[in-house]
Design a protein around this motif. Structure first.
Motif, PDB file in Angstrom:
ATOM      1  N   ALA A 254       0.945  -1.189   0.120  1.00 40.92           N
ATOM      2  CA  ALA A 254      -0.139  -0.100  -0.053  1.00 40.92           C
ATOM      3  C   ALA A 254       0.726   1.146   0.184  1.00 40.92           C
ATOM      4  O   ALA A 254       0.496   2.073  -0.498  1.00 40.92           O
ATOM      5  CB  ALA A 254      -0.904  -0.033   1.197  1.00 40.92           C
ATOM      6  N   ALA A 255       1.971   1.392   0.503  1.00 39.91           N
ATOM      7  CA  ALA A 255       2.886   2.411   0.683  1.00 39.91           C
ATOM      8  C   ALA A 255       3.359   3.089  -0.890  1.00 39.91           C
ATOM      9  O   ALA A 255       3.698   3.937  -1.156  1.00 39.91           O
ATOM     10  CB  ALA A 255       3.889   2.305   1.433  1.00 39.91           C
ATOM     11  N   THR A 256       3.746   1.721  -1.486  1.00 38.92           N
ATOM     12  CA  THR A 256       4.093   2.013  -2.777  1.00 38.92           C
ATOM     13  C   THR A 256       2.993   2.619  -3.897  1.00 38.92           C
ATOM     14  O   THR A 256       3.195   3.510  -4.488  1.00 38.92           O
ATOM     15  CB  THR A 256       4.555   0.675  -3.562  1.00 38.92           C
ATOM     16  OG1 THR A 256       5.702   0.212  -2.959  1.00 38.92           O
ATOM     17  CG2 THR A 256       5.115   0.895  -5.083  1.00 38.92           C
ATOM     18  N   VAL A 257       1.726   2.158  -3.419  1.00 37.15           N
ATOM     19  CA  VAL A 257       0.643   2.820  -4.229  1.00 37.15           C
ATOM     20  C   VAL A 257       0.314   4.286  -3.546  1.00 37.15           C
ATOM     21  O   VAL A 257       0.257   5.125  -4.531  1.00 37.15           O
ATOM     22  CB  VAL A 257      -0.746   1.822  -3.970  1.00 37.15           C
ATOM     23  CG1 VAL A 257      -1.695   2.393  -4.609  1.00 37.15           C
ATOM     24  CG2 VAL A 257      -0.318   0.263  -4.687  1.00 37.15           C
ATOM     25  N   ARG A 258       0.690   4.360  -2.485  1.00 34.34           N
ATOM     26  CA  ARG A 258       0.636   5.840  -1.900  1.00 34.34           C
ATOM     27  C   ARG A 258       1.381   6.605  -2.473  1.00 34.34           C
ATOM     28  O   ARG A 258       0.955   7.789  -2.698  1.00 34.34           O
ATOM     29  CB  ARG A 258       0.447   5.693  -0.397  1.00 34.34           C
ATOM     30  CG  ARG A 258       0.284   6.981   0.128  1.00 34.34           C
ATOM     31  CD  ARG A 258       0.828   6.761   1.695  1.00 34.34           C
ATOM     32  NE  ARG A 258       2.272   6.579   1.723  1.00 34.34           N
ATOM     33  CZ  ARG A 258       3.085   5.985   2.504  1.00 34.34           C
ATOM     34  NH1 ARG A 258       2.404   5.661   3.693  1.00 34.34           N
ATOM     35  NH2 ARG A 258       4.172   5.819   2.381  1.00 34.34           N
ATOM     36  N   ASP A 259       2.674   6.359  -2.626  1.00 32.06           N
ATOM     37  CA  ASP A 259       3.556   7.313  -2.924  1.00 32.06           C
ATOM     38  C   ASP A 259       3.865   7.480  -4.662  1.00 32.06           C
ATOM     39  O   ASP A 259       4.322   8.298  -4.895  1.00 32.06           O
ATOM     40  CB  ASP A 259       4.958   6.821  -2.311  1.00 32.06           C
ATOM     41  CG  ASP A 259       5.040   7.154  -0.846  1.00 32.06           C
ATOM     42  OD1 ASP A 259       3.978   7.758  -0.269  1.00 32.06           O
ATOM     43  OD2 ASP A 259       5.826   6.791  -0.222  1.00 32.06           O
TER      44      ASP A 259
END
Length: 340
Positions: A254-259
């Protein structure tokens, strides 16, 4: 693409070509496929493709899905694909099926081809198109994550681009000069399979997925993961990620998608529930994602700066099946028309 031979109304139609797995794979020229897939992606972004929502019939042991589409200049085709648990690979599914290509002017069936190699290579072509459009020009190392059929297809497409002669369409799409082509590394959970795949394609094998991602400027995820195979902390500044797996769950965190600045083949990757849409993109605002075809057409800039993280999340699209079927049909020797 070469147009189909004209058919005279009232004359007996030539029988459609029927290609098994090996013949289908042999007819999928990677360079032609890359150009045809790019054409299809641009058409999707321009809203000139006719492709109704995917439908499926479910049974007690699996499902049968159908995906028809029309792409101007490429043709009319439909995929029938079954998805069943694979006893030989616990926790994984087998995808088997056919793609039928029809003449877009009179509806004649032109070819019936094996969907398995077609799907793997057209998916790899889409991920490669995203890599070429979104990766930094100074990309020095590409990591391919996975050891199965999709990773094998991805390495085939990569070698097509990296080895393309100067002046060719594939070479013109490269963001880096030929003299500075990036190296390629393979990583996976099974060391033996990783080494075997790397040796088959003449590339390096990494000791771990984390090590490969940390050293890469671009990462191509080609797995059957149901939980993330990489985390945001492993990615270098300005990295590009193409994720084509994860049909059963998340492939990136999710952090990759967020950033990341997000790119998809179609709006449904965000707005449709899985498996048509991407698990990672559920609940996002549709405006978060840009269509890759818009970047390829030059109507969207794609990457804005060298420090930007870009993510192409692929869910597949029937337009890509049309593109691949067209390439196969054009490469396969046609049977003579009995009325000729």
């Amino acid at each position: 693409m070469t147009p189909a031979a004209p058919h005279r109304p009232g004359s007996p139609a030539s029988p459609p070509a029927v290609l098994d797995r090996d013949a289908t794979a042999a007819a999928l020229d990677p360079r032609r496929l890359l150009e045809a897939v790019a054409t299809a992606l641009v058409a999707v972004a321009a809203a000139t493709v006719s492709a109704p929502p995917r439908i499926a019939a479910s049974g007690p042991h699996g499902l049968l899905g159908t995906m028809p589409a029309y792409v101007p200049g490429l043709g009319l085709a439909a995929k029938l694909v079954s998805v069943f648990d694979d006893p030989a690979r616990p926790g994984r599914t087998a995808h088997r099926g056919v793609v039928a290509l029809f003449d877009e002017t009179d509806g004649r069936p032109l070819a019936l081809v094996d969907a398995e190699p077609l799907t793997a290579l057209r998916t790899a072509a889409a991920a490669t198109a995203a890599l070429l459009a979104l990766a930094r020009p100074d990309t020095a190392r590409i990591a391919v994550i996975g050891t199965g059929a999709q990773a094998d297809a991805q390495l085939t497409l990569l070698s097509t681009v990296l080895d393309a002669p100067e002046g060719s369409p594939a070479a013109r799409r490269r963001p880096w000069p030929a003299a500075a082509a990036p190296s390629v590394t393979v990583a996976g959970r099974d060391p033996d399979r990783t080494r075997a795949l790397a040796e088959r394609h003449g590339v390096a094998a990494s000791a771990s997925i984390e090590a490969a991602v940390r050293e890469a400027d671009a990462v191509l995820c080609c797995t059957a993961a149901i939980e993330p195979v990489l985390t945001r902390a492993w990615l270098r500044p300005g990295a590009h990620v193409s994720s084509v797996g994860g049909s059963g769950g998340l492939e990136v965190d999710a952090a990759t998608v967020r950033d990341a600045t997000l790119f998809t083949e179609w709006e449904g990757a965000v707005t449709s529930p899985p498996p048509a849409g991407a698990h990672e993109l559920q609940g996002l605002a549709p405006s978060r994602a840009t269509l890759l075809g818009a970047v390829l057409a030059g109507t969207h800039p794609g990457r804005h700066d060298p420090h930007e993280l870009t993510l192409f999340k692929s869910t597949g699209h029937a337009a890509l099946d049309v593109a691949a079927a067209r390439v196969i049909h054009d490469a396969h020797p046609r049977r003579p028309d009995p009325a000729a």
